[in-house]
Design an enzyme around this catalytic site. Structure first.
Site, PDB file in Angstrom:
ATOM      1  N   ASN A 150       6.502   5.266  -0.148  1.00 17.83           N
ATOM      2  CA  ASN A 150       6.946   4.023  -0.759  1.00 17.83           C
ATOM      3  C   ASN A 150       7.008   2.913   0.277  1.00 17.83           C
ATOM      4  OD1 ASN A 150       7.406   4.622  -3.514  1.00 17.83           O
ATOM      5  ND2 ASN A 150       9.119   5.918  -2.907  1.00 17.83           N
ATOM      6  N   CYS A 170       2.614   9.080  -7.724  1.00 18.73           N
ATOM      7  CA  CYS A 170       4.034   9.077  -8.076  1.00 18.73           C
ATOM      8  C   CYS A 170       4.221  10.118  -9.168  1.00 18.73           C
ATOM      9  CB  CYS A 170       4.410   7.675  -8.564  1.00 18.73           C
ATOM     10  SG  CYS A 170       6.142   7.440  -9.025  1.00 18.73           S
ATOM     11  N   HIS A 171       5.473  10.395  -9.554  1.00 15.50           N
ATOM     12  CA  HIS A 171       5.692  11.279 -10.705  1.00 15.50           C
ATOM     13  C   HIS A 171       6.365  10.563 -11.860  1.00 15.50           C
ATOM     14  CE1 HIS A 171       9.360  12.339  -8.123  1.00 15.50           C
ATOM     15  NE2 HIS A 171       9.856  11.692  -9.160  1.00 15.50           N
ATOM     16  N   HIS A 200       5.988   2.282 -10.845  1.00 14.43           N
ATOM     17  CA  HIS A 200       7.390   2.112 -11.206  1.00 14.43           C
ATOM     18  C   HIS A 200       7.587   1.067 -12.299  1.00 14.43           C
ATOM     19  CE1 HIS A 200       9.629   4.086  -7.576  1.00 14.43           C
ATOM     20  NE2 HIS A 200       8.693   4.866  -8.089  1.00 14.43           N
TER      21      HIS A 200
END
Length: 456
Positions: A150, A170-171, A200
């Site tokens: 990040n 990312c998850h 995000h």
């Protein structure tokens, strides 16, 4: 590609994630003879991860080789895949990302994506990214780079700008879609969905079960649970972040979703990152302590989690689980490696340059979309236009990201000030003079870690 690829993990001694990623890699039969080269600048952190990896390989009788080194160039030399998982400065630097803005009234629950925390986490990593790129062009020019560090969009955009073929992972999408399927009582393997946007802050554009559009029921259920429940003060929950991937299972349980439900009600679609995170990226939810408590009844503070984390305990727990059941997690990294090595296609949600992908976001944005992966590498899907209101929300965060990346590429320190000043939460709470003072304080606190041309 060789069936014994060299897979290098830079930052292999990091918090939570790298060892679980090693388990994912070894869960694919085609990768069980790989060379796993684990690199970190902190031998005390690297050693326990390498030891656990060797124990896991030996337990299952695989042919994989596990190497450990503090030499970045040696780790990159001849690598087929390079996975980046580090945070420059560790918890010590992260403390400044979080605590300095709090003195100015900017309360970031994580502070690693946009805002002052995200900007400075990125900028202090730039010298390391520069060094990696310089070495990689000489010793592994054809490697596939997979970034887990990040702030995802800034880091991935910068690495691509430096000529490295990089996908960021990312998850959020996996976690959110699983949570929504559980919430509606629908088998996850029967759900069809499409997501697109930025890391995000991507959007579930389609969510279906067979011929049924699940959105009408989703809106009803989420409003019953998370609007009425918020007014009654009934809810609590737990959230997480992909820089601490062991929390992924508890990140998206749907117990505290007032923020995302409110966003869906206003803009029509469900966001892919948890309500704790989502509240940082927009100006609506964190204006004062009372509002924060209203929307986030149970505080989740990632800095405090990092400070109190038991690294060795986590590694030991994961090792025991992976000895018993060597199954992949929801992370995409190992499946990308497997698809490139074997040619067996897979679909992942990746962060990639916006080259013909989302037409109403800037071309210099880093976007998160479905990607086909096979022996030809990571191939993004062209989405076309996002719904206009979603693109508008994304642009507010893209502004921060592209200004920070431009600052790193050009050495223009004023762009650091610009990036923080246009952050939606910062702009909602601070004057321009206050934002500049906060940014100057962060520049001074991180001076030794910043690129030389950005130091105050």
């Amino acid at each position: 590609m060789t069936q014994s690829p060299k897979i290098t993990i830079i930052g292999a001694g990091g918090f939570v994630f790298p060892f679980r990623l090693i388990g994912d890699i070894l869960s694919f039969p085609a990768l069980r003879s790989a060379r796993l080269c684990l690199m970190d600048v902190r031998p005390d952190k690297l050693g326990p991860v390498a030891d656990a990896a060797r124990k896991l390989v030996a337990h299952h009788g695989f042919d994989a080789q596990v190497e450990e080194t503090t030499d970045r160039r040696a780790a990159l030399d001849g690598a087929d895949f390079v996975i980046i998982t580090f945070q420059v400065g560790g918890v010590e630097a992260y403390r400044d990302d979080v605590l300095i803005p709090r003195r100015y009234g900017i309360d970031q629950t994580v502070g690693d994506t946009v805002g002052p925390g995200g900007v400075f986490r990125f900028l202090r990593s730039v010298p390391a990214y520069e060094a990696i790129a310089a070495d990689a062009h000489e010793v592994c020019p054809d490697a596939v780079f997979i970034n887990y560090a990040n702030p995802m969009a800034m880091a991935t955009a910068f690495l691509n700008a430096k000529g490295l073929k990089t996908v960021g992972l990312c998850h959020s999408v996996q976690g959110t879609t699983r949570m929504l399927a559980r919430t509606l009582g629908v088998p996850y393997e029967e759900v069809n969905y499409l997501s697109a946007g930025i890391n995000h802050q991507a959007w579930i554009l389609r969510f279906r079960h067979g011929t049924e559009d699940l959105y009408p029921r989703l809106r009803q259920v989420m409003n019953e649970k998370h609007v009425v429940g918020r007014a009654a003060g009934e809810l609590a929950g737990d959230d997480g972040d992909h820089s601490g991937a062991a929390q992924a299972a508890s990140t998206y349980e749907g117990g505290n979703e007032q923020v995302r439900t409110t966003i869906m009600n206003a803009f029509g679609y469900f966001e892919t990152e948890s309500s704790h995170h989502a509240s940082e990226y927009l100006p609506y939810f964190r204006k004062n302590a009372e509002m924060i408590r209203e929307y986030i009844p149970e505080r989740w503070d990632y800095y405090e989690i990092c400070v109190n984390h038991d690294d060795q305990g986590d590694i030991d727990t994961q090792l025991d689980k992976l000895k018993e059941d060597l199954a992949p997690s929801v992370e995409y990294g190992a499946s990308i490696v497997n698809s490139v090595v074997t040619g067996v296609p897979s679909v992942v949600y990746g962060n990639v340059p916006n080259v013909g992908v989302i037409s109403n976001l800037p071309s210099d944005a880093c976007v998160e979309v479905p990607c086909l992966v096979d022996e030809n590498g990571v191939q993004p899907t062209a989405i076309g236009e996002l719904p206009l209101q979603l693109a508008a929300l994304n642009r507010t965060n893209v502004n921060v990201q592209t200004l920070a990346v431009r600052a790193a590429l050009t050495g223009d320190r004023e762009h650091v000030h610009h990036a923080v000043a246009v952050d939606p939460l910062t702009a909602a709470l601070l004057t321009l003079e206050q934002a500049r003072a906060m940014t100057d304080e962060l520049l001074a606190a991180h001076a030794e870690r910043l690129p030389e041309n950005l130091r105050p």
